[in-house]
Scaffold this motif. Structure first.
Motif, PDB file in Angstrom:
ATOM      1  N   THR A  57       0.826  -1.208   0.000  1.00  0.00           N
ATOM      2  CA  THR A  57       0.000   0.000   0.000  1.00  0.00           C
ATOM      3  C   THR A  57       0.859   1.256   0.000  1.00  0.00           C
ATOM      4  O   THR A  57       0.321   2.363  -0.045  1.00  0.00           O
ATOM      5  N   MET A  58       2.182   1.094   0.049  1.00  0.00           N
ATOM      6  CA  MET A  58       3.081   2.243   0.121  1.00  0.00           C
ATOM      7  C   MET A  58       4.137   2.193  -0.972  1.00  0.00           C
ATOM      8  O   MET A  58       4.510   1.125  -1.457  1.00  0.00           O
ATOM      9  N   THR A  59       4.630   3.354  -1.323  1.00  0.00           N
ATOM     10  CA  THR A  59       5.750   3.447  -2.256  1.00  0.00           C
ATOM     11  C   THR A  59       7.055   3.234  -1.489  1.00  0.00           C
ATOM     12  O   THR A  59       7.066   3.126  -0.255  1.00  0.00           O
ATOM     13  N   LEU A  73       3.644   9.909   4.098  1.00  0.00           N
ATOM     14  CA  LEU A  73       4.110  10.391   2.798  1.00  0.00           C
ATOM     15  C   LEU A  73       4.166   9.269   1.753  1.00  0.00           C
ATOM     16  O   LEU A  73       4.066   9.528   0.560  1.00  0.00           O
ATOM     17  N   ARG A  74       4.334   8.052   2.195  1.00  0.00           N
ATOM     18  CA  ARG A  74       4.458   6.924   1.263  1.00  0.00           C
ATOM     19  C   ARG A  74       3.126   6.234   0.981  1.00  0.00           C
ATOM     20  O   ARG A  74       3.004   5.487   0.020  1.00  0.00           O
ATOM     21  N   PHE A  78      -4.540   5.133  -3.454  1.00  0.00           N
ATOM     22  CA  PHE A  78      -4.902   3.748  -3.742  1.00  0.00           C
ATOM     23  C   PHE A  78      -4.596   2.855  -2.543  1.00  0.00           C
ATOM     24  O   PHE A  78      -5.380   1.976  -2.181  1.00  0.00           O
ATOM     25  N   GLY A  79      -3.460   3.112  -1.904  1.00  0.00           N
ATOM     26  CA  GLY A  79      -3.100   2.351  -0.713  1.00  0.00           C
ATOM     27  C   GLY A  79      -4.089   2.576   0.416  1.00  0.00           C
ATOM     28  O   GLY A  79      -4.455   1.642   1.148  1.00  0.00           O
ATOM     29  N   LYS A  80      -4.529   3.818   0.581  1.00  0.00           N
ATOM     30  CA  LYS A  80      -5.528   4.132   1.613  1.00  0.00           C
ATOM     31  C   LYS A  80      -6.833   3.394   1.335  1.00  0.00           C
ATOM     32  O   LYS A  80      -7.488   2.916   2.265  1.00  0.00           O
ATOM     33  N   PHE A  81      -7.186   3.317   0.062  1.00  0.00           N
ATOM     34  CA  PHE A  81      -8.413   2.601  -0.309  1.00  0.00           C
ATOM     35  C   PHE A  81      -8.292   1.124   0.058  1.00  0.00           C
ATOM     36  O   PHE A  81      -9.215   0.543   0.643  1.00  0.00           O
TER      37      PHE A  81
END
Length: 201
Positions: A57-59, A73-74, A78-81
């Motif tokens: 879910t993170m970069t 910040l990462r 889309f990750g939050k979804f």
């Protein structure tokens, strides 16, 4: 009985969600690249380490010194979804089939938290960790660490198949409402720094 229920229910869920899981895998690869699955060692039953699996879910964004940026910040939209709908947890069903986790139980946290627990808090490891749990349906990440551990230990002392079914139904409701996803002021849960000495004694 609980183990049989876990395996049968997980297989049913896996079959029903095989297409959404495949679609999410492709979307994660397109947005974050490889690997699609985030893995990390967590403490399981009796504190024994095992590997968890989640969709990323993170970069991997880093600062000028090469250090990973903060979760806030990462973590992408889309990750939050994925997190708010708990779709990031789908790969964790493999851990249930392996026997490392149960569908219901205290959520597996970080290995470095183990020496920070009070004796009472450490009782959360008397059962297999769960994909969802009593703390998750009673506030999830909006709970304080102290309250979360109280819910975890309460589950250990009161666990039953009926309670597990109730938690699974409440989990579905929480996911639909996206309730209690984040702690106030944090993208996820803040770091656990231990319990004060007087509460450990």
């Amino acid at each position: 009985m609980k183990r049989i229920f876990d395996v049968i229910t997980t297989l049913i869920i896996g079959v029903l969600l095989i297409i959404p899981t495949a679609i999410i895998s492709v979307l994660v690869m397109l947005r974050f690249g490889r690997p699609v699955i985030f893995t990390q060692v967590r403490p399981g039953l009796n504190g024994r380490p095992f590997k968890i699996f989640k969709f990323r879910t993170m970069t991997d964004a880093r600062d000028a010194n090469g250090q990973l940026l903060s979760d806030a910040l990462r973590l992408t939209k889309f990750g939050k979804f994925l997190r708010s709908t708990s779709l990031d947890e789908l790969p964790g069903l493999w851990s249930v089939l392996k026997g490392d986790m149960s569908l219901v139980g205290p959520r597996p946290l970080l290995m470095e938290y183990l020496p920070l627990y009070s004796l009472e808090q450490a009782r959360r490891h008397e059962v297999r960790p769960g994909v969802t749990g009593w703390a998750q349906v009673n506030g999830r990440n909006s709970l304080s660490w102290e309250d979360k551990f109280k819910f975890d230990v309460w589950y250990v002392d009161n666990r039953s198949m009926l309670l597990d079914l109730k938690i699974l139904l409440l989990t579905f409701r929480k996911v639909v409402c996206r309730d209690g996803i984040n702690a106030v002021g944090d993208a996820t849960m803040p770091i656990f720094n231990g319990t004060s000495k007087d509460k450990n004694e």
